[in-house]
Design a protein around this motif. Sequence first.
Motif, PDB file in Angstrom:
ATOM      1  N   UNK A  84      16.196  14.994  24.439  1.00 30.89           N
ATOM      2  CA  UNK A  84      15.385  14.153  25.110  1.00 30.89           C
ATOM      3  C   UNK A  84      14.868  14.664  26.575  1.00 30.89           C
ATOM      4  N   UNK A  85      15.581  15.319  27.120  1.00 28.51           N
ATOM      5  CA  UNK A  85      15.210  15.933  28.437  1.00 28.51           C
ATOM      6  C   UNK A  85      14.104  16.875  28.295  1.00 28.51           C
ATOM      7  N   UNK A  86      14.207  17.671  27.181  1.00 25.49           N
ATOM      8  CA  UNK A  86      13.165  18.815  26.947  1.00 25.49           C
ATOM      9  C   UNK A  86      11.850  18.388  26.644  1.00 25.49           C
ATOM     10  N   UNK A  87      11.961  17.391  25.766  1.00 28.26           N
ATOM     11  CA  UNK A  87      10.773  16.331  25.474  1.00 28.26           C
ATOM     12  C   UNK A  87       9.658  16.329  26.689  1.00 28.26           C
ATOM     13  N   UNK A  88      10.575  15.634  27.689  1.00 27.69           N
ATOM     14  CA  UNK A  88       9.998  15.100  28.989  1.00 27.69           C
ATOM     15  C   UNK A  88       9.384  16.455  29.508  1.00 27.69           C
ATOM     16  N   UNK A  89      10.137  17.484  29.741  1.00 30.43           N
ATOM     17  CA  UNK A  89       9.745  18.553  30.446  1.00 30.43           C
ATOM     18  C   UNK A  89       8.391  19.253  29.674  1.00 30.43           C
ATOM     19  N   UNK A  90       8.634  19.232  28.538  1.00 31.82           N
ATOM     20  CA  UNK A  90       7.475  20.184  27.699  1.00 31.82           C
ATOM     21  C   UNK A  90       6.212  19.336  27.840  1.00 31.82           C
ATOM     22  N   UNK A  91       6.279  18.110  27.532  1.00 32.70           N
ATOM     23  CA  UNK A  91       5.077  17.000  27.343  1.00 32.70           C
ATOM     24  C   UNK A  91       4.628  16.689  28.708  1.00 32.70           C
ATOM     25  N   UNK A  92       5.566  16.319  29.655  1.00 29.22           N
ATOM     26  CA  UNK A  92       4.873  15.590  30.659  1.00 29.22           C
ATOM     27  C   UNK A  92       5.065  16.393  31.752  1.00 29.22           C
ATOM     28  N   UNK A  93       6.281  16.961  32.363  1.00 27.19           N
ATOM     29  CA  UNK A  93       6.398  17.885  33.426  1.00 27.19           C
ATOM     30  C   UNK A  93       5.287  18.945  33.516  1.00 27.19           C
ATOM     31  N   UNK A  94       5.265  19.724  32.361  1.00 27.68           N
ATOM     32  CA  UNK A  94       4.242  20.756  32.314  1.00 27.68           C
ATOM     33  C   UNK A  94       2.882  20.491  32.594  1.00 27.68           C
ATOM     34  N   UNK A  95       2.738  19.269  31.909  1.00 30.64           N
ATOM     35  CA  UNK A  95       1.158  18.839  32.125  1.00 30.64           C
ATOM     36  C   UNK A  95       0.899  18.270  33.519  1.00 30.64           C
ATOM     37  N   UNK A  96       1.929  17.808  34.419  1.00 31.22           N
ATOM     38  CA  UNK A  96       1.469  17.375  35.692  1.00 31.22           C
ATOM     39  C   UNK A  96       1.908  17.970  37.072  1.00 31.22           C
ATOM     40  N   UNK A  97       3.064  19.119  36.665  1.00 33.85           N
ATOM     41  CA  UNK A  97       3.648  19.743  37.653  1.00 33.85           C
ATOM     42  C   UNK A  97       2.920  20.197  38.870  1.00 33.85           C
ATOM     43  N   UNK A  98       1.539  20.819  38.621  1.00 32.92           N
ATOM     44  CA  UNK A  98       0.764  21.198  39.557  1.00 32.92           C
ATOM     45  C   UNK A  98       0.153  20.269  40.561  1.00 32.92           C
ATOM     46  N   UNK A  99      -0.368  19.313  39.773  1.00 28.37           N
ATOM     47  CA  UNK A  99      -0.983  18.009  40.563  1.00 28.37           C
ATOM     48  C   UNK A  99       0.195  17.355  41.376  1.00 28.37           C
ATOM     49  N   UNK A 100       1.603  17.360  40.815  1.00 24.85           N
ATOM     50  CA  UNK A 100       2.510  16.466  41.703  1.00 24.85           C
ATOM     51  C   UNK A 100       2.808  17.368  42.889  1.00 24.85           C
ATOM     52  N   UNK A 101       3.051  18.931  42.753  1.00 29.71           N
ATOM     53  CA  UNK A 101       3.160  19.739  43.661  1.00 29.71           C
ATOM     54  C   UNK A 101       2.366  19.496  44.616  1.00 29.71           C
ATOM     55  N   UNK A 102       1.015  19.484  44.245  1.00 27.91           N
ATOM     56  CA  UNK A 102       0.071  19.560  45.480  1.00 27.91           C
ATOM     57  C   UNK A 102       0.059  18.182  46.140  1.00 27.91           C
ATOM     58  N   UNK A 103       0.538  17.023  45.515  1.00 26.06           N
ATOM     59  CA  UNK A 103       0.351  15.812  45.879  1.00 26.06           C
ATOM     60  C   UNK A 103       1.542  15.656  47.076  1.00 26.06           C
ATOM     61  N   UNK A 104       2.858  16.120  46.819  1.00 22.69           N
ATOM     62  CA  UNK A 104       3.793  16.290  47.512  1.00 22.69           C
ATOM     63  C   UNK A 104       3.668  17.133  48.809  1.00 22.69           C
ATOM     64  N   UNK A 105       2.982  18.347  48.618  1.00 20.19           N
ATOM     65  CA  UNK A 105       2.784  19.011  49.863  1.00 20.19           C
ATOM     66  C   UNK A 105       1.751  18.276  50.873  1.00 20.19           C
ATOM     67  N   UNK A 106       0.934  17.756  49.945  1.00 20.78           N
ATOM     68  CA  UNK A 106      -0.079  17.126  51.025  1.00 20.78           C
ATOM     69  C   UNK A 106       0.677  15.989  51.860  1.00 20.78           C
ATOM     70  N   UNK A 107       1.354  15.135  51.241  1.00 20.68           N
ATOM     71  CA  UNK A 107       2.281  14.307  52.233  1.00 20.68           C
ATOM     72  C   UNK A 107       3.135  14.984  53.107  1.00 20.68           C
ATOM     73  N   UNK A 108       3.700  15.973  52.725  1.00 23.97           N
ATOM     74  CA  UNK A 108       4.432  16.611  53.927  1.00 23.97           C
ATOM     75  C   UNK A 108       3.638  16.902  54.956  1.00 23.97           C
ATOM     76  N   UNK A 109       2.580  17.685  54.774  1.00 22.71           N
ATOM     77  CA  UNK A 109       1.655  18.200  55.845  1.00 22.71           C
ATOM     78  C   UNK A 109       1.315  16.880  56.671  1.00 22.71           C
ATOM     79  N   UNK A 110       1.103  15.873  55.924  1.00 20.74           N
ATOM     80  CA  UNK A 110       0.647  14.523  56.899  1.00 20.74           C
ATOM     81  C   UNK A 110       1.957  14.202  57.623  1.00 20.74           C
ATOM     82  N   UNK A 111       2.957  14.195  57.267  1.00 21.46           N
ATOM     83  CA  UNK A 111       3.971  13.654  57.892  1.00 21.46           C
ATOM     84  C   UNK A 111       3.961  14.898  59.284  1.00 21.46           C
TER      85      UNK A 111
END
Length: 531
Positions: A84-111
Motif C-alpha cells: 500500500x505504501x509503495x503504491x503511494x510512493x511510486x504513483x504520488x510521491x515520485x510525481x510530486x516530490x520536486x514540486x513539494x520540495x520547492x514549495x517547502x523550501x520557499x516557505x522556509x525562506x519566507x520564514x
Amino acid sequence: MCTQKPPHDYSQQLYDKYREDFEEYINSTVLPSLREKHDEFMLRELVKRWANHKVMVRWLSRFFHYLDRYFIARRSLPALNEVGLTCFRNQVYNDVKDEVRDAVIKLIDKEREGEQVDRALLKNVLDIFVDIGMGKMEQYEKDFESSFLKDTGGYYSRKASIWILEDSCPDYMLKCEECLKKERERVSHYLHLSSEPKLVEKVQQELLVVFAGQLLEKEHSGCKALLRDDKVDDLSRMKKLARRLLFDRSANDEHERSILTKLKQQCGGQFTSKMEGMVTDLTLARENQTSFEDYLSTNPAAHPGIDLTVTVLTTGFWPSYKSFDLNLPAEMVKCVEVFKGFYETKTKHRKLTWIYSLGTCHINGKFEQKTIELIVSTYQAAVLLLFNSSNRLSYSEIMAQLNLTHEDLVRLLHSLSCAKYKILTKEPNTRTISQTDSFEFNFKFTDRMRRIKIPLLPVDERKKVVEDVDKDRRYAIDAAIVRIMKSRKVLGHQQLVSECVEQLSRMFKSQTLELSHKLTLLSSTPSSQTG
C-alpha cells in the motif's frame, strides 16, 4: 477464498486486486486533486491525501490479514502494508516530490525573512519524506535535505556578503548567533533531528568560515580591537572554542587552525598556545578512540555492553571544570573500568580524572506508547537509571545514591520532572523541587519525535571565567613590571605605570588603578623576595 485447493484458491488474485485497487484509486482521485493545486494549497492537499491513504492501508491490510499470515509469508512477497505504501510512493510521491520540495523550501525562506508560516504544515509534509522511506532516511536526504542545504548555503552566502560590508564585527557575530539559534529552532519544530548538524555546519560555513579573515581583521572592530578594548562578550562569540571542540560543533579542524594562525599573528604565540593545544588534543583523542575500538574488537570479553566514546584531554590546555565524585550506576561503572584497563596498556604515568559534567548519554526510554531515545547529560542519565531498580525514589534517596550536592540535584530533577519533557513525575506536583519530594518514572510520557534532547539548565560560569582572566592578567602585569625594571633599574612610579600600560595595551586594556595597586604591593615587599 484462500483456504480452498487449486483451482479454487484465490489468494494470488486477491493479492493482485489489493494492489490494483490502490492504483486505481490513486489515478482516479488522488493525482487529479493534487495536480489542480499549487504551492501551499498543494501541500495541504498532499498531507490530507497521505493521511487518508494511511487509513486505507491500515484497514485493508487488516481485512486481508489472512494473506499476510500465510500466502505472503510462504512466498516471501512484500507485506500488504508495504504494498500500500509503495503504491503511494511510486504513483504520488515520485510525481510530486520536486514540486513539494520547492514549495517547502520557499516557505522556509519566507520564514527566514520574518514572515509567519504554518509550521505544523511543514512538519506534516516533511514527515511524508521520512515515512515514505519505510524505516530508511534515503528519501528525506536525497529528495529534500540535499536541496534544502544547498538553498540554505545560497541564502546565507547572500546575507553574509551584505552584512560583512555593512556591520561591525560584534554586530555581524550577533546576527550569526541569532541565525544559528533560529536554524536550531527550525529543527525542533519541523525538520528531522538528523538535519541539525548538517544545517549548523552549512550556516557556519557560509557566515563564519568564508569570512573569518575579514572578520578578524576589520579595522575598528576586529579581534585586535576587541582584545584591546576588553570586549569580553563580543570575544566570547568569536571563541572562550573549548565547548565547540568538545561537543564536536566545529566546522572542521583546518578552519580552527586557520583562525588560530590569524590570532597568533595578531596577538602573539602566548595568547594562542592553549587553544592550539586544544585542537591537537582533539586530533589525538580521535586516534585514541580508534585504538580503543580496536582493543574492544580484539578483547570481546572486555566489551562493556554499551557504545562508549571517551575524549582524553590534557589538563593544562583546557578550562578547569568541576569534577564531582559521582556514584555511577552499575551500567556506567563497567564502562569506566573497561576504559581504564585499555588506557593502562598505553601509559601508566597519567592519571584519568572523569569530568561527568561534559558527558552525553543516549538512553532508550520504554514508555507505554512507544520507545523514545533520550539524549541527556551523564548526570541526568545517572538519575534515570536508578529507576530501573526502583519504582519510586525520594529526593534524599537519590541524593544519597548518587552523592550529589543539593544545588546540582535540584537542577537535574527540575530538568526531568518540571521542564518541557516530564520523564519523571513528582509528588507534590509543583513547579519547584523540594527535599521532601518523591519521584516516579513517567510511563505515560510520549512525544511526536522518536528522539529528544532533554536540556539541562547551565551553570553560570561567567564569574569563574572573569576570575580566571583576571588571574592571567595579573601574571602578565607581573612579567611586564619585571621586564621594565630589569632594563631600567630605577624608575619613577608614574613613569613605570605608563610604560606598563604601553606594553600591555597589545594584549588587553590595562586599568591604571590596578597597576598602581600592584606596584604598591611590590614596593612593600622585601627586595630579596622581589628579585
